[in-house]
Design a protein around this motif. Structure first.
Motif, PDB file in Angstrom:
ATOM      1  N   LYS A   1       5.168  -0.065 -19.111  1.00 34.42           N
ATOM      2  CA  LYS A   1       4.649   0.553 -17.670  1.00 34.42           C
ATOM      3  C   LYS A   1       3.294   0.224 -17.143  1.00 34.42           C
ATOM      4  CE  LYS A   1       2.641   4.319 -20.243  1.00 34.42           C
ATOM      5  NZ  LYS A   1       2.485   5.654 -20.461  1.00 34.42           N
ATOM      6  N   TYR A   2       3.374   0.037 -16.179  1.00 34.10           N
ATOM      7  CA  TYR A   2       1.358  -0.092 -15.403  1.00 34.10           C
ATOM      8  C   TYR A   2       1.574   0.272 -14.424  1.00 34.10           C
ATOM      9  CZ  TYR A   2       4.767  -2.633 -11.933  1.00 34.10           C
ATOM     10  OH  TYR A   2       5.069  -2.918 -10.714  1.00 34.10           O
ATOM     11  N   ALA A   3       0.415   0.571 -13.339  1.00 32.42           N
ATOM     12  CA  ALA A   3      -0.618   0.884 -12.553  1.00 32.42           C
ATOM     13  C   ALA A   3      -0.956  -0.050 -11.533  1.00 32.42           C
ATOM     14  CB  ALA A   3      -1.394   1.795 -12.401  1.00 32.42           C
ATOM     15  N   PHE A   4      -0.867   0.318 -10.630  1.00 36.63           N
ATOM     16  CA  PHE A   4      -1.925  -0.916  -9.732  1.00 36.63           C
ATOM     17  C   PHE A   4      -2.139  -0.090  -7.729  1.00 36.63           C
ATOM     18  CE2 PHE A   4       2.896  -0.252  -7.666  1.00 36.63           C
ATOM     19  CZ  PHE A   4       2.314  -0.446  -6.594  1.00 36.63           C
ATOM     20  N   LYS A   5      -3.050  -1.112  -7.387  1.00 36.55           N
ATOM     21  CA  LYS A   5      -3.730  -0.267  -6.108  1.00 36.55           C
ATOM     22  C   LYS A   5      -3.129  -0.754  -5.404  1.00 36.55           C
ATOM     23  CE  LYS A   5      -8.041  -0.823  -8.704  1.00 36.55           C
ATOM     24  NZ  LYS A   5      -9.928  -1.516  -8.474  1.00 36.55           N
ATOM     25  N   CYS A   6      -2.793   0.584  -4.209  1.00 41.07           N
ATOM     26  CA  CYS A   6      -2.269   0.009  -2.853  1.00 41.07           C
ATOM     27  C   CYS A   6      -3.221   0.647  -1.396  1.00 41.07           C
ATOM     28  CB  CYS A   6      -1.167   0.137  -2.578  1.00 41.07           C
ATOM     29  SG  CYS A   6      -0.382   2.020  -3.356  1.00 41.07           S
ATOM     30  N   HIS A   7      -3.023   0.792  -0.820  1.00 40.64           N
ATOM     31  CA  HIS A   7      -3.257   0.842   0.642  1.00 40.64           C
ATOM     32  C   HIS A   7      -5.179   1.592   0.377  1.00 40.64           C
ATOM     33  CE1 HIS A   7       1.003   2.039   2.568  1.00 40.64           C
ATOM     34  NE2 HIS A   7       1.190   2.383   0.810  1.00 40.64           N
ATOM     35  N   ARG A   8      -5.839   0.518   0.275  1.00 39.77           N
ATOM     36  CA  ARG A   8      -7.449   0.439   0.354  1.00 39.77           C
ATOM     37  C   ARG A   8      -7.825  -0.807   1.079  1.00 39.77           C
ATOM     38  NH1 ARG A   8      -8.938   1.473  -5.515  1.00 39.77           N
ATOM     39  NH2 ARG A   8      -7.301   2.802  -5.658  1.00 39.77           N
ATOM     40  N   LYS A   9      -9.275  -0.687   1.606  1.00 38.42           N
ATOM     41  CA  LYS A   9      -9.211  -2.078   1.890  1.00 38.42           C
ATOM     42  C   LYS A   9     -10.475  -1.467   2.134  1.00 38.42           C
ATOM     43  CE  LYS A   9     -10.396   0.436   7.190  1.00 38.42           C
ATOM     44  NZ  LYS A   9      -9.985   0.797   7.928  1.00 38.42           N
ATOM     45  N   SER A  10     -10.985  -2.944   2.106  1.00 43.32           N
ATOM     46  CA  SER A  10     -13.225  -3.296   1.873  1.00 43.32           C
ATOM     47  C   SER A  10     -13.498  -3.723   3.313  1.00 43.32           C
ATOM     48  CB  SER A  10     -13.452  -4.040   1.018  1.00 43.32           C
ATOM     49  OG  SER A  10     -12.854  -4.141  -0.451  1.00 43.32           O
ATOM     50  N   GLU A  11     -14.093  -2.587   3.688  1.00 39.47           N
ATOM     51  CA  GLU A  11     -15.428  -2.394   4.605  1.00 39.47           C
ATOM     52  C   GLU A  11     -16.251  -2.552   4.347  1.00 39.47           C
ATOM     53  OE1 GLU A  11     -14.624   1.009   8.064  1.00 39.47           O
ATOM     54  OE2 GLU A  11     -12.723  -0.716   7.998  1.00 39.47           O
ATOM     55  N   ALA A  12     -17.286  -3.191   4.756  1.00 39.02           N
ATOM     56  CA  ALA A  12     -19.109  -3.419   4.630  1.00 39.02           C
ATOM     57  C   ALA A  12     -19.668  -3.056   3.296  1.00 39.02           C
ATOM     58  CB  ALA A  12     -20.267  -1.969   5.624  1.00 39.02           C
ATOM     59  N   GLY A  13     -18.481  -4.163   2.389  1.00 37.68           N
ATOM     60  CA  GLY A  13     -18.939  -4.238   0.599  1.00 37.68           C
ATOM     61  C   GLY A  13     -18.291  -2.745   0.235  1.00 37.68           C
TER      62      GLY A  13
ATOM     63  N   TYR B   1      -6.832   5.140   0.388  1.00 40.87           N
ATOM     64  CA  TYR B   1      -5.885   6.312   1.556  1.00 40.87           C
ATOM     65  C   TYR B   1      -4.479   6.938   0.234  1.00 40.87           C
ATOM     66  CZ  TYR B   1      -8.597   4.291   5.451  1.00 40.87           C
ATOM     67  OH  TYR B   1      -8.971   3.561   6.381  1.00 40.87           O
ATOM     68  N   PRO B   2      -4.958   8.485   0.151  1.00 40.25           N
ATOM     69  CA  PRO B   2      -3.688   8.401  -0.624  1.00 40.25           C
ATOM     70  C   PRO B   2      -2.576   7.873   0.124  1.00 40.25           C
ATOM     71  CG  PRO B   2      -5.150  10.419   0.463  1.00 40.25           C
ATOM     72  CD  PRO B   2      -5.414   8.855   1.053  1.00 40.25           C
ATOM     73  N   VAL B   3      -1.596   8.097  -1.578  1.00 38.57           N
ATOM     74  CA  VAL B   3      -0.279   7.074  -1.051  1.00 38.57           C
ATOM     75  C   VAL B   3       0.771   8.575  -1.137  1.00 38.57           C
ATOM     76  CG1 VAL B   3       1.670   5.740  -1.990  1.00 38.57           C
ATOM     77  CG2 VAL B   3      -0.362   5.247  -2.403  1.00 38.57           C
ATOM     78  N   ASN B   4       1.245   8.905   0.229  1.00 43.95           N
ATOM     79  CA  ASN B   4       1.733   9.998   0.685  1.00 43.95           C
ATOM     80  C   ASN B   4       3.290  10.306   0.583  1.00 43.95           C
ATOM     81  OD1 ASN B   4      -0.029  11.238   1.517  1.00 43.95           O
ATOM     82  ND2 ASN B   4       0.226  10.113   3.702  1.00 43.95           N
ATOM     83  N   ALA B   5       4.005   8.996   0.660  1.00 46.96           N
ATOM     84  CA  ALA B   5       5.185   8.582   0.791  1.00 46.96           C
ATOM     85  C   ALA B   5       5.884   7.513  -0.466  1.00 46.96           C
ATOM     86  CB  ALA B   5       6.132   8.366   2.170  1.00 46.96           C
ATOM     87  N   MET B   6       7.219   7.945  -0.982  1.00 50.61           N
ATOM     88  CA  MET B   6       7.670   6.343  -1.436  1.00 50.61           C
ATOM     89  C   MET B   6       9.335   6.701  -0.940  1.00 50.61           C
ATOM     90  SD  MET B   6       5.284   5.933  -5.359  1.00 50.61           S
ATOM     91  CE  MET B   6       6.046   7.482  -5.388  1.00 50.61           C
ATOM     92  N   ALA B   7       9.775   5.679  -1.279  1.00 50.45           N
ATOM     93  CA  ALA B   7      11.267   5.199  -1.022  1.00 50.45           C
ATOM     94  C   ALA B   7      12.424   3.956  -1.447  1.00 50.45           C
ATOM     95  CB  ALA B   7      11.848   5.577   0.422  1.00 50.45           C
TER      96      ALA B   7
END
Length: 344
Positions: free
Chosen positions: A229-241, A246-252
């Motif tokens: 098992k593992y977890a990963f980061k997604c739906h995020r961005k870097s801005e001005a350091g 962002y919430p992950v609302n949906a999966m399919a």
């Protein structure tokens, strides 16, 4: 999870006409056709023919509709904030009330394996219904099962039911014996659960959170399985350091390849190869938050609900929309692992 193989796909898909007028809570393809069921905060459930872009029917409820699912191509079910569970008869436009919860009904799933409807509510219970019985709560309610907190998301695979609640609780049931959970778990993610979806092969489930992460979990409690098992980061961005998350609302999950799509409040849909821990594709940004996702039964189509989910409170936002895009095999098929070079 590595993202080096990501390709961005430009087309958002074909936008359906006659979309809901308020927040889209869920979208579901039928298991038997390209019909699409859509629930919304505008108190409606809409039935579309996704290929012909045709609104086949509309059902008005007494409150916002928080979820919907198909029974077959002639009927479906809805979960409403007016605490009511309904069966919707598509051909006649009529509805049966199966029964009620003591608080808004957040989610609904139909088990083909058990022939039962499962509903989860903010009253901290799940209920199982036999929709084949006569109308009336006492004749269709199979059982009521207390949960540790408000129910946020449900998912089914075979006889297994996964219930995700507030407080990061996860209960796993065998629907053949609902007297107590088979497993009581806690989310491995630190923040509130948004969505749970079982793997099509029945070995585990994915869990998403408001904090831009997805956890990949396995039912088998052996040390070898739990080590995977593992977890990963997604739906995020870097801005001005700084990182913007962002919430992950949906999966399919794709029904053929077992890869899966995630949709976030950043307006993006990403496709992931969970086995090889890679992101396969990112679709071009949608006008608003991605509130819900659904693959068609053969995986040829992906429906995307672009709908502001009020994560930043009331503010001007784009109109709610449903897009149906044709899925190219290269977007969802796992890439073979590269073999090591024996001469290296």
């Amino acid at each position: 999870m590595a993202t080096t193989t990501t390709t961005t796909v430009v087309s958002s898909g074909r936008e359906l006409t006659n979309p809901p007028s308020d927040g889209i809570s869920n979208i579901r393809f039928s298991n038997h056709s390209d019909h699409l069921l859509v629930s919304s905060w505008d108190k409606t459930v809409r039935l579309y023919d996704a290929t012909a872009d045709f609104l086949r029917g509309e059902f008005l409820h007494g409150g916002p509709v928080l979820d919907c699912c198909f029974h077959d191509d002639s009927s479906g079910f809805s979960a409403s904030a007016d605490n009511t569970v309904r069966r919707l008869i598509f051909a006649t436009g009529k509805e049966d009330i199966l029964g009620k919860h003591d608080a808004p009904v957040r989610c609904v799933e139909y088990s083909y394996a058990a022939g039962q409807l499962i509903t989860g509510s903010w009253d901290k219970t799940i209920k199982c219904w036999d929709p084949r019985g006569a109308s009336g709560q006492e004749r269709t309610l199979v059982g009521t099962y207390a949960q540790p907190e408000r129910v946020y998301s449900l998912s089914l695979v075979g006889h297994r039911l996964v219930v995700a609640t507030a407080g990061r609780h996860v209960n796993v049931y065998d629907m053949r014996n609902m007297s107590c959970p088979e497993q009581r778990r806690e989310s491995s993610l630190k923040y509130q659960t948004r969505c749970v979806r079982c793997y099509p092969n029945g070995t585990g489930y994915a869990l998403s959170s408001v904090e831009g992460r997805v956890a990949m979990e396995f039912f088998d409690l052996s040390e070898a399985s739990q080590a995977k098992k593992y977890a990963f980061k997604c739906h995020r961005k870097s801005e001005a350091g700084r990182d913007i998350v962002y919430p992950v609302n949906a999966m399919a999950f794709h029904p053929i390849y077992g890869t899966f799509a995630t949709g976030g409040c950043d307006g993006f849909v990403n496709v992931w190869d969970g086995n090889n821990k890679k992101r396969l594709y990112q679709y071009s940004k949608y006008p608003s938050s991605v509130a819900a996702l659904s693959f068609s039964r053969d995986g040829r189509l992906l429906a995307v609900a672009s709908s502001y989910t009020f994560e930043e409170g009331p503010k001007p936002h784009d109109q709610d929309a449903i897009y149906v895009r044709s899925v190219n095999e290269i977007e969802v098929k796992p890439k073979p692992k590269a073999l090591p070079n024996p001469t290296a």
